[in-house]
Design an enzyme around this catalytic site. Structure first.
Site, mmCIF file in Angstrom:
data_model
loop_
_atom_site.group_PDB
_atom_site.id
_atom_site.type_symbol
_atom_site.label_atom_id
_atom_site.label_comp_id
_atom_site.label_asym_id
_atom_site.label_seq_id
_atom_site.Cartn_x
_atom_site.Cartn_y
_atom_site.Cartn_z
ATOM 1 N N CYS A 163 0.760 -1.639 1.865
ATOM 2 C CA CYS A 163 1.431 -0.670 1.196
ATOM 3 C C CYS A 163 0.266 -0.242 -0.206
ATOM 4 C CB CYS A 163 2.627 -1.193 0.435
ATOM 5 S SG CYS A 163 3.978 -1.959 1.516
ATOM 6 N N HIS A 303 5.688 0.087 -8.363
ATOM 7 C CA HIS A 303 5.907 -0.271 -7.179
ATOM 8 C C HIS A 303 7.556 -0.169 -6.545
ATOM 9 C CE1 HIS A 303 4.631 -1.171 -2.940
ATOM 10 N NE2 HIS A 303 4.934 -2.408 -2.999
ATOM 11 N N GLU A 314 8.080 -7.775 -10.503
ATOM 12 C CA GLU A 314 7.047 -6.391 -11.151
ATOM 13 C C GLU A 314 7.579 -6.315 -12.713
ATOM 14 O OE1 GLU A 314 5.336 -2.157 -10.385
ATOM 15 O OE2 GLU A 314 7.153 -2.751 -9.263
ATOM 16 N N LYS A 335 9.941 5.717 -5.247
ATOM 17 C CA LYS A 335 10.491 5.523 -4.006
ATOM 18 C C LYS A 335 11.932 5.598 -3.882
ATOM 19 C CE LYS A 335 7.143 2.068 -2.660
ATOM 20 N NZ LYS A 335 6.099 2.150 -4.015
ATOM 21 N N HIS A 340 10.186 4.249 0.913
ATOM 22 C CA HIS A 340 8.762 3.631 1.196
ATOM 23 C C HIS A 340 7.812 4.142 1.992
ATOM 24 C CE1 HIS A 340 5.502 0.981 0.374
ATOM 25 N NE2 HIS A 340 6.321 -0.312 0.262
ATOM 26 N N PHE A 399 1.791 -6.192 1.565
ATOM 27 C CA PHE A 399 1.979 -7.263 2.355
ATOM 28 C C PHE A 399 0.595 -7.813 2.394
ATOM 29 C CE2 PHE A 399 6.060 -6.363 5.454
ATOM 30 C CZ PHE A 399 6.789 -6.797 4.204
#
Length: 413
Positions: A163, A303, A314, A335, A340, A399
């Protein structure tokens, strides 16, 4: 002193609009791109919805022969690149193609051609596999396509970091310009992961929302009722230039890409490090690189995936990095509207930051209904807010523990 890097062109293909104008209008009006999956039969999957790009016709941006040689993720990339290059108003007779490069990313590459070719292999054998299978599959084919279309012969390669992919691509393109490797770079990210295999993998990892009864409200970052992210597709592309090159040709300047921070968690395959320690360092490095203090940052595009762990961690990271200013800065997760976009997330979210700088509007986090006591900052709930923005930050975390933060500044032409 490091060379300044300006943004002189932007293109976007997203689940909420074809082009930067429609995408931004949808963002500030809080429109969700989610809906039933049409790319494949999802009846056997746990999740039956996603944020698809609707009514996309690649031949609007390229000829039919070229389109047939590309997987959907590459078509999205080319479409957004065409808009960005056109917006940059490049006089190709007066620029040096050897000094224009392309750094571009895709987190998953040609998922569609992979599935189609595997099915063909199982049904008809290896002789039926197209000689274009590999070129259509590999993520790094995008910079190849862009360079061939425009004869850009500078630094040219692909990036893959889940990502964080397109944020890494943007940061690397900026580094090439600062280092003097090029005068102009085309950069961004694209993704088309909506396949049976892609959806099954994320469902098995328990990362996708299963709010099948209400897809429009499924992506709800920082809301107490969040239950996972919404898969999305699309692309965003930027033209970056050194200040000297941009001013010499009289380019329109959309903003300055001023700082970047890249770190690794060294913690877990999918989960963030406790308190998002790697994200904290990423944000601090980005601000140091840009020469700004936490109190200078007006807007943070988080994010904000709508997963329990990411949103909580976060929030903690932002509090630790920004201190009291964490409650002053505007924060939102776009998002909630685009879903996403995986490897393209950083690029579409930097676009949101640039538009916030130019328009003085913070896009909202939609579907925010029930506050989470542990996520207690100003996430710009449900409605866009007018605010002067001089400096914005974009966060992306992937990831594998890949963290990236970018800083963009307003430029008064």
């Amino acid at each position: 002193m490091a060379k300044r890097v300006f943004i002189t062109g932007i293109g976007a293909i997203s689940p909420i609009g074809h082009g930067t104008g429609p995408t931004w209008e949808a963002m500030i009006h809080g429109e969700s791109g989610a809906g039933p999956i049409t790319r494949f039969d999802s009846s056997e999957h746990r999740t039956h919805f996603a944020c698809e790009v609707k009514d996309f016709d690649p031949t609007v941006y390229m000829d039919r022969k070229d389109a047939k040689r590309m997987d959907l993720f590459a078509q999205f990339a080319m479409a957004s690149a065409v808009e960005a290059v056109e917006q940059a108003s490049i006089d190709f007779d007066s620029v040096d193609p050897d000094r224009i490069g392309v750094v571009y990313g895709s987190g998953m590459g040609g998922m569609m051609i992979y599935e189609q070719s595997w099915q063909k292999l199982e049904k008809s054998g290896p002789s039926r596999i197209s000689p274009l299978f590999i070129p259509m599959l590999i993520g790094d084919i995008i910079p190849g396509h862009i360079s061939m279309r425009y004869n850009f012969k500078g630094p040219n390669y692909g990036v893959q970091s889940a990502c964080a992919t397109s944020s890494h691509a943007l940061g690397l393109a900026m580094m090439h310009l600062r280092a003097g490797d090029a005068d102009m770079m085309v950069t961004g990210g694209s993704e088309a992961p909506l396949t049976r295999l892609g959806a099954a993998g994320f469902n098995s990892a328990r990362t996708l929302s299963t709010r099948n009864e209400d897809p429009l409200a499924a992506s709800r970052p920082f809301d107490k009722g969040r239950d996972g992210f919404v898969m999305a597709e699309g692309a965003a592309t930027f033209v970056l230039e050194t200040e000297e090159h941009a001013r010499a040709r009289g380019a329109t300047i959309f903003g300055e890409l001023a700082g970047y921070g890249f770190t690794g968690d060294a913690h877990h395959l999918t989960a963030p490090a406790p308190d998002h320690e790697g994200a904290q360092r990423s944000m601090r490095i980005a601000m140091k690189n840009a020469g700004v203090e936490p109190s200078d940052v007006d807007y943070i595009n988080a994010h904000g995936t709508s997963t329990e762990l990411n949103d909580l961690n976060e929030t903690i990271a932002i509090k630790k990095v920004f201190g009291d200013h964490a409650r002053v800065a505007s924060i939102s997760s776009t998002k909630s509207m685009t879903g996403h976009m995986l490897g393209a997330a950083g690029a579409i979210e930097l676009f949101a930051c640039v538009m916030a700088l130019r328009e003085g509007v913070i896009p909202p986090t939609i579907n925010y209904e029930t506050p989470d006591p542990q996520c207690d900052l100003d996430y710009t709930p449900n409605t866009a807010v007018k605010r002067e923005v001089k400096i914005a930050m974009s966060n992306t975390f992937g990831f594998g523990g890949h963290n990236a933060s970018l800083i963009v500044k307003r430029v008064n032409n």
